[in-house]
Design an enzyme around this catalytic site. Structure first.
Site, PDB file in Angstrom:
ATOM      1  N   HIS A 384       0.816  -1.214   0.000  1.00 54.10           N
ATOM      2  CA  HIS A 384       0.000   0.000   0.000  1.00 54.10           C
ATOM      3  C   HIS A 384       0.852   1.268   0.000  1.00 54.10           C
ATOM      4  O   HIS A 384       0.321   2.370  -0.233  1.00 54.10           O
ATOM      5  CB  HIS A 384      -0.953   0.007   1.209  1.00 54.10           C
ATOM      6  CG  HIS A 384      -2.287   0.601   0.902  1.00 54.10           C
ATOM      7  ND1 HIS A 384      -2.458   1.654   0.022  1.00 54.10           N
ATOM      8  CD2 HIS A 384      -3.534   0.286   1.357  1.00 54.10           C
ATOM      9  CE1 HIS A 384      -3.737   1.973  -0.041  1.00 54.10           C
ATOM     10  NE2 HIS A 384      -4.423   1.152   0.747  1.00 54.10           N
ATOM     11  N   ASP A 388      -1.968   2.134  -4.633  1.00 53.22           N
ATOM     12  CA  ASP A 388      -3.229   2.509  -3.996  1.00 53.22           C
ATOM     13  C   ASP A 388      -4.334   1.535  -4.391  1.00 53.22           C
ATOM     14  O   ASP A 388      -4.211   0.787  -5.360  1.00 53.22           O
ATOM     15  CB  ASP A 388      -3.625   3.931  -4.410  1.00 53.22           C
ATOM     16  CG  ASP A 388      -2.684   4.985  -3.840  1.00 53.22           C
ATOM     17  OD1 ASP A 388      -2.101   4.734  -2.770  1.00 53.22           O
ATOM     18  OD2 ASP A 388      -2.529   6.044  -4.472  1.00 53.22           O
TER      19      ASP A 388
END
Length: 415
Positions: A384, A388
């Site tokens: 992450h 995204d």
């Protein structure tokens, strides 16, 4: 005489001692294996460049040993260890005669063997144990009677391979080590290396998972039409070949996923080469060999490379170069039976795809009519810090787009 650890490979200066293949008092012949050592996920056998009797072992199993560090002491021609000055003079020809070690991804046994006097590589010993074959009763065809994999061929039994979509090589559960109740096993060798990599990955990478389903009905039909003709030509076309090819094309659509993250420099390296790792459940543990330059290969070349890498991993013959350089990984639990997984990213990559098993499900077609379909669930994990949620979903959609038109995967990319 002192015997230091000889060079074990280009650029390797320290290895882990997995286990000794000899003990003090053993009589050794030139070329006989002394110990198994490990670097990365490749296990190497250190052969003896001398003949004589083992006097002492000077490193502990599970410890790190540097090239040139004292490894063991031995006597030659019945003579006890000599003075240090004479040792230095005599060990030079011994080191000069040392052969480069043979790289093997081999089994790590928690118990000793009573057949260590038989000259054989770790992969041969492991296969013999699985087959229940006494190496002492086999006449080796290698140098100095060394038992080779080919010498075990008469004891092999043909095994049927499953045909289910999503099944990857090496998922025969009968070949996996389930452990023995009531025993203790030291975390060492390949299992220790896997543990270290998993800890690094989960501690340093903030994972998130994304799942989707894929109607593989068209893929199943296409592969069933091609399977037999290609088999006659010597090509084993698996479903995994299509997944690897589709992933490579999707990585071109979403370049950020084909990257690695350097935590020290805080830089994301977006790669313009597409090296896809395939997770193989080998008898000794999880191994991830890499198919290099997937985008430059046709589907049949990919199929051949998957078969080669998987067989090498299962028989303990993977080369170090086959275990390095991956930019994305594909893993599969479908061959054993799982639907959905949350795979751990292969550090320092930023993404991984998990492929589940095929299941028959009723689905609605474009006209609102129910029909049977072959459904496979795809499980993605992303870093992450780099990818995204929306980008991960876009990558998943790209993979599905290419898989949904499997015939196009047979064509060159610039067709």
């Amino acid at each position: 005489m002192d015997f230091p650890l000889p060079p074990v490979g280009e650029g390797l200066y320290e290895v882990e001692l997995v286990r000794w293949l000899v003990k003090p008092g053993d009589t050794i012949k030139p070329g006989q294996g002394l110990a198994e050592v490990m670097s990365d996920k490749a296990t190497m056998e250190v052969p003896a460049p001398f003949g004589g009797t083992i006097e002492s072992l000077d490193a502990a199993e599970g410890s790190k040993v540097k090239v040139g560090q004292l490894f063991l002491k031995y006597q030659t021609n019945g003579q006890a260890s000599t003075s240090p000055e004479r040792e230095r003079r005599e060990e030079q020809p011994a080191q000069a005669a040392a052969k480069p070690v043979e790289v093997k991804t081999a089994a790590v046994s928690a118990s000793g063997s009573s057949k260590l006097a038989v000259a054989a590589a770790p992969s041969v010993r492991h296969l013999a144990r699985k087959l229940g074959v006494d190496l002492g009763k086999i006449r080796g065809s290698g140098p100095a009677g060394r038992v080779l994999l080919d010498d075990l061929a008469p004891h092999l039994k043909p095994k049927s391979n499953g045909d289910a979509p999503g099944k990857s090589a090496g998922t025969d559960t009968s070949q996996l080590d389930f452990g023995v109740a009531g025993t203790k096993v030291k975390l060492a060798g390949l299992r220790k290396k896997i543990a270290e990599r998993m800890v690094i990955s989960t501690r340093s990478i903030p994972h998130y998972s994304y799942m989707d389903e894929f109607d593989s009905s068209e893929l199943v039909r296409l592969r069933s039409q091609l399977r037999d003709p290609l088999a006659k030509a010597g090509v084993k076309l698996t479903y995994l070949s299509f997944f690897v090819k589709a992933v490579a094309r999707a990585l071109k659509d979403v370049p950020i996923v084909n990257s690695t993250f350097n935590e020290e420099t805080q830089e994301i390296a977006l790669h313009d080469r597409y090296h896809v790792g395939i997770a193989v459940a080998a008898p000794t543990g999880l191994i991830v060999p890499v198919i290099h330059d997937v985008d430059r290969r046709d589907l049949f070349s990919i199929a051949g490379e998957i078969e080669r890498l998987s067989n090498d991993a299962k028989t303990g013959k993977s080369k170090i170069e086959d275990l390095r350089g991956g930019t994305f990984t594909v893993t599969s639990v479908g061959g054993i039976g799982g639907l959905i997984s949350t795979p751990i990213i292969n550090h320092p990559e930023v993404g991984i795809l998990g492929v589940g098993k095929v299941v028959k499900r009723p689905v609605y077609d474009q006209h609102g009519q129910l029909r049977p379909a072959d459904i496979i669930f795809l499980s993605f994990s992303f870093d992450h810090r780099v990818v995204d949620g929306a980008v991960g979903a876009a990558f998943g959609n790209a993979v599905l787009k290419h898989l949904s038109n499997p015939a196009a995967l047979l064509l060159p990319e610039k067709f």
